[in-house]
Design an enzyme around this catalytic site. Structure first.
Site, PDB file in Angstrom:
ATOM      1  N   LEU A   1      43.860  58.276  87.676  1.00  0.00           N
ATOM      2  CA  LEU A   1      43.028  59.817  86.382  1.00  0.00           C
ATOM      3  C   LEU A   1      42.508  59.252  85.422  1.00  0.00           C
ATOM      4  CD1 LEU A   1      44.354  62.990  88.730  1.00  0.00           C
ATOM      5  CD2 LEU A   1      41.625  61.130  89.041  1.00  0.00           C
ATOM      6  N   GLY A   2      43.691  58.857  84.389  1.00  0.00           N
ATOM      7  CA  GLY A   2      44.133  59.085  82.984  1.00  0.00           C
ATOM      8  C   GLY A   2      44.900  58.500  82.582  1.00  0.00           C
TER       9      GLY A   2
ATOM     10  N   GLY B   1      47.266  59.226  78.949  1.00  0.00           N
ATOM     11  CA  GLY B   1      47.558  59.870  77.491  1.00  0.00           C
ATOM     12  C   GLY B   1      49.056  59.072  76.463  1.00  0.00           C
ATOM     13  N   GLY B   2      49.507  59.909  75.917  1.00  0.00           N
ATOM     14  CA  GLY B   2      50.667  59.724  75.209  1.00  0.00           C
ATOM     15  C   GLY B   2      51.955  59.741  75.643  1.00  0.00           C
ATOM     16  N   PHE B   3      51.640  60.701  77.010  1.00  0.00           N
ATOM     17  CA  PHE B   3      52.998  60.619  77.865  1.00  0.00           C
ATOM     18  C   PHE B   3      53.200  60.090  79.003  1.00  0.00           C
ATOM     19  CE2 PHE B   3      52.541  65.525  75.875  1.00  0.00           C
ATOM     20  CZ  PHE B   3      54.416  64.965  74.817  1.00  0.00           C
ATOM     21  N   GLY B   4      52.023  59.726  78.974  1.00  0.00           N
ATOM     22  CA  GLY B   4      51.808  58.691  80.430  1.00  0.00           C
ATOM     23  C   GLY B   4      50.875  58.158  81.752  1.00  0.00           C
TER      24      GLY B   4
ATOM     25  N   VAL C   1      48.080  59.564  85.188  1.00  0.00           N
ATOM     26  CA  VAL C   1      48.460  60.136  85.602  1.00  0.00           C
ATOM     27  C   VAL C   1      47.194  60.018  87.155  1.00  0.00           C
ATOM     28  CG1 VAL C   1      47.387  63.555  86.529  1.00  0.00           C
ATOM     29  CG2 VAL C   1      48.056  61.623  84.280  1.00  0.00           C
TER      30      VAL C   1
ATOM     31  N   LYS D   1      51.915  63.217  87.312  1.00  0.00           N
ATOM     32  CA  LYS D   1      51.805  62.823  86.087  1.00  0.00           C
ATOM     33  C   LYS D   1      52.986  62.270  86.306  1.00  0.00           C
ATOM     34  CE  LYS D   1      50.696  64.142  82.224  1.00  0.00           C
ATOM     35  NZ  LYS D   1      50.665  65.609  80.953  1.00  0.00           N
TER      36      LYS D   1
ATOM     37  N   ASP E   1      50.365  73.142  73.044  1.00  0.00           N
ATOM     38  CA  ASP E   1      49.600  71.794  73.372  1.00  0.00           C
ATOM     39  C   ASP E   1      47.531  72.261  73.654  1.00  0.00           C
ATOM     40  OD1 ASP E   1      48.861  69.184  71.824  1.00  0.00           O
ATOM     41  OD2 ASP E   1      49.896  68.267  74.319  1.00  0.00           O
TER      42      ASP E   1
END
Length: 674
Positions: A357-358, A360-363, A365, A380, A475
């Site tokens: 799905l996407g 980002g900075g945290f991993g 999804v 995630k 956040d």
């Protein structure tokens, strides 16, 4: 002639008495054995089956249903004009059939209300009766008896299987676990509300004693001698002259229940008539369980198993390595919230790119579907290589999993495997808001949808003031606002969230968040508060109205900081020029001005000058006026006092083309402790 008339009258009386739908001659008394010809007003997803069964809600997620006797009942005067008694008696047979055995959604309620319109009522824990703003208001004038199958801490529920007496609020004035007195055994026996079995509830109000008595039993049992609840109430201070009587119900997420009413009897002037249970409509058939195999089949299976055991054993050992997880003793208490890696692996088809799905900075999804319940989830996948703080981190994840609000993405649980941590959320089919604001491949959201997304403020108010602890999200940004199937905004990604008790200060050790949403005091002190969340929410509001990122690295220097850019238009008296040009002026002017000014006020450089989220909600709901935004640019967050240049130097060159990354990682959270 007289003989013929008498015969005709006898035939009419005989026909009415044998009809499944029979009324007394009195205006305020009725009894329904099924609802095929009932005088009911249906709301929400309520419907009447062909056999007369009344279904309030089905397995649809987060929906409400209601059914009320169509005519208002007179609780004020008799036909002669004399003051009448407020006493009443009612009984009904109901069934709550869960989606999964003993794991249903939210419950239902019998209600006496001045109105049949519950269009603005909320699903989930509000049972289709109230919503967040009106829950607890004396102006509701509602008496309800709830049948609640979920424990909600915000209402101080005693358990997840209880009956409660409610006055204008879902915080019951008295409640008791669902039980009945067995005359044969001489003891109380528990009833599981979501067992799927028909049950009967009796509600009697005695005005002389000012007492509401509630009794529960299986449907085919006579009324027990002992009541379940006996609650003192003065109805004259609650109900109005003319009131409606009926039922409301709601489903939740991820699980739901079918809520049925099989029969209903009501009397305003005496004891409600009893039911002929055998004449009530039948419930739909349940899913058939597979029959147990016979002796010969079992013997054959055993013989086949002996032949295959060596092969299966070897394959099992190989597969164990594939699905091996990290489990420690302290995780035993979190059992229901821990997902097996095997189930997550299968749900996401092995975490393949087609399910992505996407990132980002945290991993990354991934989208997934739990096959056993057909539950859609978002997983995630986060890397971690530190055990320090993991126990505290998981404890907070489980605490956040107890959050329940329609504008929050539900955190369902977690899993740990080797150097990976998996967080499991509700799946939001329309993805994140920033994709609609900045992606050329998706249509721009209209103003009606954008203004409705302001509901995120309600979720943030719940986090700050209405849950058992204060939750600092830390956040808030457009990429963390996800859209459900109906484009309602839900605040998600609690990876940086922090808990603290009401009335205490959180202890933070470093700055986390996303550039453009960080309050100026946070960059100096590193201390997150509800005020820093409000600042980020202000940036989010401006972003939604203007269709621009809080910090733009492309363009002229004076257009870099969104707050400064909007404020300059406000100072010139042309604040509407800051609105997203893609809207082409198709918006409600008053709403656009409200959102832009409120965004500026939430972005005030002085934390004490920012409104609380409760004040924000009051302004958005029209219950309070928006304070004037000062013309003094120094009082707002400008480029200089924001220290934005310190952050811009460290950003990647691709920042202008995608959402800003958060300034921390799960690994750093674990190393610092939470």
């Amino acid at each position: 002639m007289a003989t013929v008339l008498r015969s005709l009258c006898c035939l009419i009386i005989l026909h009415v008495s044998n009809s499944p739908l029979a009324f007394s001659q009195e205006e305020n008394q009725f009894v329904y054995h099924g609802f095929s010809q009932a005088n009911l007003h249906l709301g929400g997803i309520a419907e009447i089956h062909r056999n007369g069964l009344l279904q309030l809600t089905n397995l649809s997620k987060e929906r409400t249903g209601s059914a009320f006797y169509r005519f208002p009942l007179n609780f004020n005067t008799t036909s002669s004009g004399a003051i009448s008694s407020l006493s009443f008696s009612t009984t009904f047979v109901f069934a709550m059939v869960p989606q999964e055995p003993n794991m249903g959604g939210h419950g239902m309620a019998f209600a006496i209300s001045p109105s049949m319109d519950f269009a603005h009522a909320t699903s989930n824990q509000y049972l289709g009766l109230f919503n967040l703003p009106n829950n607890g208001l004396a102006a509701n004038h509602i008496l309800a008896i709830e049948l609640d199958s979920v424990k909600n801490p915000e209402f101080e529920d005693i358990d997840g299987n209880h009956v409660g007496v409610d006055v204008n609020s879902l915080k019951s004035i008295q409640s008791a676990p669902a039980t009945y007195l067995s005359d044969k055994e001489g003891r109380n026996i528990s009833l599981e509300l979501v067992s799927g079995n028909p049950m009967q509830l009796w509600i009697d109000y005695d005005e002389a004693e000012k007492l509401v008595n509630v009794t529960l039993a299986p449907a085919r049992m006579s009324k027990p001698n002992r009541t379940l609840l006996s609650t003192p109430i003065n109805l004259s201070q609650i109900i109005l002259g003319h009131m409606y009587v009926g039922f409301t119900s709601a489903t939740g997420y991820p699980l739901a229940s079918d809520h049925y009413i099989l029969g209903w009897s009501f009397n305003r002037s005496g004891q409600a008539q009893s039911f002929d249970v055998s004449s009530l409509p039948r419930l739909p058939p349940r899913r058939k369980r597979k029959e147990k195999p016979g002796l010969m089949t079992i013997t054959s299976l055993i013989l086949a198993a002996v032949v295959l055991v060596t092969i299966i054993g070897a394959a099992y050992i190989i597969r164990r390595k594939k699905y091996e997880e990290i489990r420690e003793d302290w995780e035993m208490e979190y059992g229901p919230h821990r997902f097996s890696y095997k189930n997550l692996y299968k749900a996401t088809k092995g975490f393949k790119d087609e399910q992505l799905l996407g990132a980002g900075g945290f991993g990354k999804v991934y989208r997934g579907v739990i096959s056993s319940s057909n539950l859609q989830i978002a997983v995630k996948k986060v890397s971690h290589d530190s055990k320090q703080g993991m126990k505290e981190f998981v404890a907070e994840i489980i605490s956040l999993g107890r959050l329940r609000h329609r504008n929050l993405v539900q955190l369902l649980g977690y899993c740990r495997r080797r150097g990976e941590l998996f967080l499991v959320y509700d799946y939001m089919p329309n993805g994140s808001l920033d994709k609609f604001l900045y992606s050329n491949g998706r249509p721009s959201l209209n103003w009606l949808t954008r203004f409705r997304i302001r509901g995120v403020a309600s979720g943030l108010l719940y986090l700050h003031e209405e849950w058992e602890q204060v939750v600092l999200h830390r956040d808030i940004k457009a990429s963390n606002v996800l859209l459900d199937a109906e484009y309602n905004g839900r605040l998600g990604d609690f990876g940086l969230a922090r808990l603290c008790d009401h009335g205490t200060d959180p202890h933070t050790t470093h700055v986390v968040g996303t550039v453009g949403y960080l309050a100026p005091e946070l960059t100096r002190t590193g201390k997150a508060t509800t005020c820093t969340d409000v600042f980020a929410f202000g940036a989010f509001m401006l972003e939604m109205a203007c269709g621009r990122r809080p910090i733009e690295l492309q363009g002229q220097p004076e257009n870099v900081i969104l707050v400064d850019w909007v404020f300059e238009y406000w100072r010139k008296g042309a604040i509407l020029d800051a609105s997203d040009p893609r809207l082409e002026g198709n918006y409600v002017v008053e709403e656009m001005i409200l959102v832009l000014k409120l965004g500026l006020l939430c972005s005030h450089a002085n934390p004490a000058a920012r409104p609380s989220m409760r004040q924000v909600m009051q302004v958005l709901d029209g219950d309070a006026n928006l304070p004037d935004v000062p013309y003094d640019t120094a009082s707002l967050c400008t480029f200089s006092n924001y220290n934005a240049s310190d952050f811009l130097l460290s950003l990647p060159s691709s920042f202008g083309q995608r959402s800003a990354p958060s300034m921390s990682s799960t690994d750093s959270i674990l190393k610092e402790g939470r």
